[in-house]
Scaffold this motif. Structure first.
Motif, PDB file in Angstrom:
ATOM      1  N   VAL A  19       9.562  10.860  32.825  1.00 19.93           N
ATOM      2  CA  VAL A  19      10.953  10.469  33.055  1.00 19.93           C
ATOM      3  C   VAL A  19      11.745  11.642  33.620  1.00 19.93           C
ATOM      4  N   GLY A  20      12.412  11.401  34.728  1.00 19.31           N
ATOM      5  CA  GLY A  20      13.254  12.413  35.346  1.00 19.31           C
ATOM      6  C   GLY A  20      14.641  12.421  34.727  1.00 19.31           C
ATOM      7  N   ASP A  21      15.457  13.342  35.193  1.00 20.72           N
ATOM      8  CA  ASP A  21      16.842  13.456  34.737  1.00 20.72           C
ATOM      9  C   ASP A  21      17.680  12.481  35.556  1.00 20.72           C
ATOM     10  N   ASP A  22      18.269  11.480  34.903  1.00 18.23           N
ATOM     11  CA  ASP A  22      18.965  10.423  35.615  1.00 18.23           C
ATOM     12  C   ASP A  22      20.268  10.087  34.891  1.00 18.23           C
ATOM     13  N   ASP A  23      21.384  10.101  35.607  1.00 22.43           N
ATOM     14  CA  ASP A  23      22.693   9.833  35.001  1.00 22.43           C
ATOM     15  C   ASP A  23      22.779   8.424  34.406  1.00 22.43           C
ATOM     16  N   ASP A  24      22.219   7.431  35.107  1.00 25.97           N
ATOM     17  CA  ASP A  24      22.269   6.056  34.596  1.00 25.97           C
ATOM     18  C   ASP A  24      21.463   5.916  33.304  1.00 25.97           C
ATOM     19  N   ARG A  78      20.750   8.335  31.192  1.00 29.52           N
ATOM     20  CA  ARG A  78      21.467   9.092  30.155  1.00 29.52           C
ATOM     21  C   ARG A  78      22.632   8.270  29.608  1.00 29.52           C
ATOM     22  N   ALA A  79      23.366   7.592  30.475  1.00 23.35           N
ATOM     23  CA  ALA A  79      24.487   6.749  30.033  1.00 23.35           C
ATOM     24  C   ALA A  79      23.990   5.594  29.167  1.00 23.35           C
ATOM     25  N   GLU A  80      22.888   4.975  29.554  1.00 28.66           N
ATOM     26  CA  GLU A  80      22.327   3.885  28.755  1.00 28.66           C
ATOM     27  C   GLU A  80      21.841   4.392  27.399  1.00 28.66           C
ATOM     28  N   CYS A  81      21.204   5.551  27.385  1.00 26.97           N
ATOM     29  CA  CYS A  81      20.755   6.136  26.115  1.00 26.97           C
ATOM     30  C   CYS A  81      21.949   6.458  25.214  1.00 26.97           C
ATOM     31  N   ASP A  82      23.024   6.984  25.786  1.00 30.80           N
ATOM     32  CA  ASP A  82      24.238   7.252  25.003  1.00 30.80           C
ATOM     33  C   ASP A  82      24.792   5.961  24.418  1.00 30.80           C
ATOM     34  N   ARG A  83      24.781   4.879  25.206  1.00 26.54           N
ATOM     35  CA  ARG A  83      25.263   3.586  24.716  1.00 26.54           C
ATOM     36  C   ARG A  83      24.381   3.080  23.575  1.00 26.54           C
ATOM     37  N   LEU A  84      23.069   3.206  23.734  1.00 25.53           N
ATOM     38  CA  LEU A  84      22.146   2.767  22.692  1.00 25.53           C
ATOM     39  C   LEU A  84      22.344   3.558  21.399  1.00 25.53           C
ATOM     40  N   GLN A  85      22.566   4.867  21.534  1.00 22.17           N
ATOM     41  CA  GLN A  85      22.793   5.697  20.338  1.00 22.17           C
ATOM     42  C   GLN A  85      24.105   5.323  19.650  1.00 22.17           C
ATOM     43  N   ALA A  86      25.140   5.039  20.422  1.00 13.22           N
ATOM     44  CA  ALA A  86      26.422   4.611  19.836  1.00 13.22           C
ATOM     45  C   ALA A  86      26.243   3.276  19.109  1.00 13.22           C
TER      46      ALA A  86
END
Length: 168
Positions: A118-123, A125-133
């Motif tokens: 997995v590369g570094d991807d803004d989308d 990262r945003a989805e992972c942040d949403r899942l963690q929230a």
């Protein structure tokens, strides 16, 4: 159990695939390979970043000591923050940055999807942040329901609860 997969190809950056077999965890794999060109890897390992029991360093040491050539770190709903590239070498072990995501199919069935390299991807990262929230919110609601039902204050913050219990 280790997920043991092999592939042939000198210097191939691709992940192992084909010829999958399982062996009990703790089985030393060095010297036990029927083909010396075989690469042995665990392609589904979690760290303490999600619900695993090993830190990244201890996972690498354990995999190396077991005779593995590679390990994919596939924590739940996030990539490991200490892996700076899709594939890295740590202490002579190939470490693949991966992720495990729970996916809902159109049939309603939920499956776990593993991603590798997995590369570094803004989308992402945003989805992972949403899942963690969402995970923290779900943990908070669970704590509130248990406290209300038992009539007690558990004295646990939702962030602590999610870390202790891990993902569902």
């Amino acid at each position: 159990y280790y997920n043991v997969l092999s592939w042939r190809g000198p210097g191939s950056p691709r992940l192992p695939s084909a010829n999958g077999v399982c062996v009990p965890t703790g089985t030393p794999l060095r010297g036990a390979r029927p083909d010396p060109a075989m690469v042995v890897a665990d392609l589904h390992a979690h760290t303490t970043v999600s619900d695993g029991t090993f830190t990244l360093d201890s996972l690498v040491a354990t995999a190396r000591d077991a005779g593995l050539d590679a390990v994919a770190v596939t924590d739940h709903d996030r990539t490991h923050p200490d892996l700076g590239a899709p594939v890295v070498d740590r202490d002579g072990l190939t470490v693949v940055r991966g992720i495990e995501l729970r996916v809902a199919l159109s049939s309603g069935e939920r499956i776990d999807l593993l991603g590798y390299g997995v590369g570094d991807d803004d989308d992402l990262r945003a989805e992972c942040d949403r899942l963690q929230a969402d995970r923290r919110d779900r943990g908070r609601r669970i704590i509130e329901r248990v406290e209300a039902r038992l009539g007690v204050d558990l004295g646990v913050e939702s962030g602590e609860f999610v870390t202790v219990v891990g993902p569902s």
